[in-house]
Design a protein around this motif. Structure first.
Motif, short mmCIF file in Angstrom:
data_model
loop_
_atom_site.label_atom_id
_atom_site.label_comp_id
_atom_site.label_asym_id
_atom_site.label_seq_id
_atom_site.Cartn_x
_atom_site.Cartn_y
_atom_site.Cartn_z
N UNK A 88 0.81 -1.22 0.00
CA UNK A 88 0.00 0.00 0.00
C UNK A 88 0.84 1.27 0.00
N UNK A 89 2.15 1.16 0.24
CA UNK A 89 3.02 2.34 0.29
C UNK A 89 3.26 2.90 -1.10
N UNK A 90 3.41 4.21 -1.18
CA UNK A 90 3.81 4.88 -2.41
C UNK A 90 5.32 5.14 -2.37
N UNK A 91 5.97 4.96 -3.49
CA UNK A 91 7.42 5.11 -3.56
C UNK A 91 7.80 6.54 -3.92
N UNK A 92 8.70 7.13 -3.13
CA UNK A 92 9.27 8.44 -3.42
C UNK A 92 10.78 8.27 -3.60
N UNK A 93 11.30 8.64 -4.75
CA UNK A 93 12.73 8.56 -5.01
C UNK A 93 13.31 9.97 -4.92
N UNK A 94 14.20 10.17 -3.97
CA UNK A 94 14.79 11.49 -3.74
C UNK A 94 16.28 11.47 -4.10
#
Length: 231
Positions: free
Chosen positions: A144-150
């Protein structure tokens, strides 16, 4: 406290006239995007430097129960378990004054480009296989998590579980007079064309002066909204 970040640059008349591809004229836009990147770097630094939050303790502190004792981000059952532990910590986060749960929900998996492939595999897999395949597969409890690439995370192993910043902002950003966009300025012309109209160039060197200015401050806020996965 609030600081002003800025940069100036000068363009000559000859450069602009010879700028067939329009690269010089797009320079102010590039500086505007650079200002936005500066803000992103400051927000990331506020997390990675692990300074104090509103309770006078470091962002990731034993009393905050918001970091793992082991378990790097990995496309394994152990890696999934480490992420799931972070999700549970977000859900169990409490308000110190009342010790009551805040009702937060984990929303994001934040990591750097080096871990993007692993993050995609972990979150998007229908199943997380156990160490031994003899027992079959297990359902994916972290999908259910959304991926954020920083890209500005400095550590190749950095990974964090985060709640919605609207519910628990980990880093707050304040802007001067509420202005959230940088100023892109051009110096007013100091030359008058006697043949008619205003001349845009500076009198002495036939130049145009530009300036980018951004006024903001960042501060660590709610530790309850983040959980660090340790390498």
């Amino acid at each position: 406290g609030l600081k002003t970040f800025g940069r100036t640059f000068t363009v000559s008349r000859q450069l602009i006239i010879n700028d067939d591809l329009g690269a010089i004229k797009r320079q102010p836009e590039r500086f505007g995007r650079a200002a936005a990147r500066t803000l992103a770097k400051k927000v990331v630094a506020a997390i990675e430097s692990d300074g104090n939050t509103y309770d006078g303790k470091s962002l990731f502190h034993l009393d905050h129960a918001n970091y793992g004792v082991a378990g790097a981000l990995a496309n394994t059952q152990a890696g999934a378990a480490a992420v799931f532990a972070g999700m549970a910590a977000i859900r169990n986060a409490t308000e110190p004054s009342t010790n009551e749960k805040m009702g937060l929900q984990p929303k994001f998996l934040l990591t750097g480009p080096a871990n993007e492939g692993v993050a995609q595999q972990l979150i998007r897999s229908a199943q997380i296989w156990p160490v031994s395949t003899s027992g079959g597969g297990t359902s994916n409890p972290i999908g259910s998590l959304q991926i954020l690439i920083e890209p500005f995370l400095t550590s190749a192993t950095s990974a964090y579980i985060m709640a919605d910043p609207a519910d628990a902002p980990v880093v707050e950003v304040g802007f001067l007079d509420g202005k959230e966009t940088p100023d892109l300025l051009m110096k007013r012309a100091d030359t008058v064309n006697l043949a008619g109209g205003e001349d845009q160039w500076g009198y002495e060197f036939d130049e145009i002066f530009y300036k980018v200015r951004y006024d903001f401050a960042v501060a660590r806020a709610m530790y309850q909204g983040i959980y660090r996965l340790n390498a």
